[in-house]
Design a protein around this motif. Structure first.
Motif, PDB file in Angstrom:
ATOM      1  N   LEU A 281       0.827  -1.204   0.000  1.00 19.55           N
ATOM      2  CA  LEU A 281       0.000   0.000   0.000  1.00 19.55           C
ATOM      3  C   LEU A 281       0.867   1.262   0.000  1.00 19.55           C
ATOM      4  O   LEU A 281       2.013   1.255   0.449  1.00 19.55           O
ATOM      5  N   LYS A 282       0.304   2.368  -0.474  1.00 14.03           N
ATOM      6  CA  LYS A 282       1.005   3.645  -0.446  1.00 14.03           C
ATOM      7  C   LYS A 282       1.114   4.179   0.973  1.00 14.03           C
ATOM      8  O   LYS A 282       2.075   4.873   1.314  1.00 14.03           O
ATOM      9  N   ASN A 283       0.093   3.875   1.790  1.00 11.74           N
ATOM     10  CA  ASN A 283       0.069   4.378   3.173  1.00 11.74           C
ATOM     11  C   ASN A 283      -0.139   3.226   4.165  1.00 11.74           C
ATOM     12  O   ASN A 283      -1.206   3.100   4.774  1.00 11.74           O
ATOM     13  N   PRO A 284       0.873   2.397   4.361  1.00  7.09           N
ATOM     14  CA  PRO A 284       0.735   1.245   5.268  1.00  7.09           C
ATOM     15  C   PRO A 284       0.594   1.637   6.731  1.00  7.09           C
ATOM     16  O   PRO A 284       0.184   0.814   7.548  1.00  7.09           O
ATOM     17  N   GLU A 285       0.883   2.895   7.035  1.00  3.47           N
ATOM     18  CA  GLU A 285       0.825   3.334   8.437  1.00  3.47           C
ATOM     19  C   GLU A 285      -0.594   3.350   8.994  1.00  3.47           C
ATOM     20  O   GLU A 285      -0.807   3.394  10.203  1.00  3.47           O
ATOM     21  N   ARG A 286      -1.602   3.290   8.124  1.00  4.91           N
ATOM     22  CA  ARG A 286      -2.975   3.340   8.630  1.00  4.91           C
ATOM     23  C   ARG A 286      -3.637   1.970   8.708  1.00  4.91           C
ATOM     24  O   ARG A 286      -4.845   1.864   8.935  1.00  4.91           O
ATOM     25  N   VAL A 287      -2.862   0.921   8.540  1.00  8.00           N
ATOM     26  CA  VAL A 287      -3.398  -0.444   8.623  1.00  8.00           C
ATOM     27  C   VAL A 287      -3.185  -1.003  10.026  1.00  8.00           C
ATOM     28  O   VAL A 287      -2.079  -0.959  10.571  1.00  8.00           O
ATOM     29  N   VAL A 288      -4.254  -1.538  10.609  1.00  7.40           N
ATOM     30  CA  VAL A 288      -4.180  -2.144  11.944  1.00  7.40           C
ATOM     31  C   VAL A 288      -4.907  -3.489  11.933  1.00  7.40           C
ATOM     32  O   VAL A 288      -5.850  -3.696  11.165  1.00  7.40           O
TER      33      VAL A 288
END
Length: 519
Positions: free
Chosen positions: A277-284
């Motif tokens: 993903l482009k923004n893996p920081e928002r996956v939980v």
């Protein structure tokens, strides 16, 4: 009733039940309860009202009641927790009506039990559920959490529909389900509507609220249409990493930049799921336990790149869902499934090597667990159990095996090892014919030692890996996610007092006094 209710998490009786059982002498309406109670008491004390009570049957009825109590205790704890049995002994001894002797027996029982490990474990478990659960270890600052005003659910199967219903009831915000065809979407929305109708029928919600909740849930095929303004999107699709990566890629393309992408995976890597993903920081990870409405635990999994704001939002949502959230490292199968798979896997190994199924099952009865390992496997589903064992075998091949017998049961399409034609579990003859066993037959004690040694080893390794902050989080997970009993304290207090922790790991999990009598 004394025994049964206390063993059902101290389930309370309603006034009508208390009166009907003869425990109370009078029953009054709630509106003027205090006034009527005082009038009734004054009448009794003044002699204008005589309380008539039937004579106590101290014959066969007394013995039958005690026997019934022992049967309930055996079914619940299998002799593992002494308090119920001490209470039954006192009730049995009170048959002759010697009140003084009864009080003396109570005093002695209390003195013995207060110093016992089960009570200390129970107090420890109570504090975990009532205190630690409210302050999750490692949770970020609440101030970082973002508001959630709309929820998206990817999938419309049973689990996804249960999740949609929970979000709807607790958050009371719009909830949108998506799936691969309209029939599935309609079925998911229909499930939610039907459950709301059940709540209405039971008086849990009024007509206005039922209508409002129904109006908040919808289903669409187009993710862009459903998720373009969602703040929290959770997937509950097939448990395969490629499928979940594809789903998240599709969702990321249409979801707002701030939206949390949550996965309900039970065993797969959250980090790997987010890696493309482009923004893996928002996956939980947001792992619920089935049935979603009953089991309190929610394992919140932090991936390698999950940021604090996303994690704080996940914990904020968990609080609103009234779930017990535990922060978990992104490790295979997280906490509960990893321990249960090691536990049940060792039972399966013992069976595969030659120990009869009945002996292997009976071996762990002294723990007083809510159900036997193979009954639990039936509840989880053999196919899911096999999948998780395969996942863990790939991660830890030296400790987790994949049972050929379990694979055969799954291939045959069996839903479990047992049939219930007689009203009680009996080994399915078709399953028995599938089993290929060795010639190593263990006794119940040998099987139990082997299983518990494996559990102690796995918990020790999980703590060393930092899967959770402390052993207390392991126990909180097992109590709230697997229903393991308070008298075990989850499991680590039992492993400590039985000497298993030190035998396997060379140390106890908990310091003296935490779940035991202070040193």
């Amino acid at each position: 009733m004394i025994i049964e209710n206390s063993l059902n998490q101290n389930r309370q009786l309603k006034g009508e039940q208390v009166f009907g059982l003869g425990i109370a002498d009078a029953l009054f309406d709630g509106a003027d309860f205090l006034e009527q109670s005082l009038i009734w008491t004054a009448a009794v004390l003044g002699g204008t009202l005589t309380v008539e009570r039937p004579d106590v049957d101290r014959g066969d009825a007394w013995d039958q009641a005690v026997a019934r109590g022992r049967a309930i205790a055996d079914a619940k704890v299998h002799g593992a927790a002494p308090a119920a049995y001490r209470a039954l002994d006192i009730i049995a001894a009170a048959k002759d009506g010697d009140l003084g002797a009864g009080f003396d027996a109570e005093d002695q029982a209390l003195a013995d039990l207060i110093m016992g490990g089960e009570l200390r474990s129970g107090i420890y478990a109570f504090n975990l559920v009532q205190k630690r659960a409210k302050r999750p270890a490692g949770a970020p600052d609440k101030a970082l959490a973002r508001p959630v005003t709309k929820v998206g659910v990817v999938g419309a199967g049973l689990m996804a529909s249960q999740l949609a219903l929970l979000f709807l009831r607790r958050l009371e915000v719009p909830v949108v389900l998506t799936d691969i065809d309209q029939a599935r979407v309609d079925k998911g929305v229909g499930y939610v509507h039907a459950e709301i109708e059940k709540l209405l029928g039971k008086g849990r919600v009024n007509q206005d609220k039922a209508n409002r909740l129904k109006g908040l849930v919808s289903g669409v095929l187009d993710k862009a249409e459903g998720f373009s303004d969602a703040d929290f999107i959770i997937e509950a699709v097939f448990e395969e990493i490629g499928v979940k990566q594809q789903v998240f890629a599709e969702v990321e393309a249409v979801a707002p930049a701030h939206a949390i992408l949550a996965t309900n995976t039970s065993s797969l890597s959250v980090t790997e799921m987010a890696s493309k993903l482009k923004n893996p920081e928002r996956v939980v990870g947001f792992h619920f336990f089935n049935p979603v409405a009953v089991l309190p635990l929610l394992e919140i999994v932090r991936g390698e790149r999950t940021d604090d704001a996303s994690l704080a939002t996940a914990f904020g949502v968990a609080r609103k869902l009234k779930k017990t959230a535990v922060l978990v490292k992104d490790a295979p199968a997280f906490v509960v499934n990893r321990i249960l798979t090691r536990f049940m896997g060792e039972i399966q190994n013992v069976i595969d090597e030659g120990t009869p199924v009945a002996v292997a099952e009976k071996a762990v009865e002294p723990l007083g667990l809510p159900m036997s390992p193979l009954v639990l496997l039936e509840l989880v589903g053999p196919a899911i159990g096999l999948h998780v064992s395969e996942t863990l075998h790939r991660a830890f091949p030296d400790r987790f095996t994949v049972s050929e017998n379990l694979a055969a049961v799954v291939k045959a399409g069996k839903r479990g090892f047992y049939v219930y034609d007689s009203g009680r579990p009996e080994l399915d003859p078709e399953v028995a014919a599938l089993l290929k066993q060795g010639d190593v037959v263990l006794s119940e004690e040998q099987a139990r030692d082997r299983v518990l040694d494996a559990v102690a080893q796995e918990i020790g390794l999980m703590l060393d890996e930092g899967v959770v902050a402390e052993a207390q989080d392991i126990d909180l997970c097992l109590i709230t996610g697997a229903g393991w009993p308070f008298h075990l304290g989850g499991i680590t207090p039992y492993l400590d007092r039985a000497g298993i922790s030190e035998r396997v790991n060379g140390r106890k999990f908990l310091a003296p006094g935490v779940a035991s009598v202070p040193a």
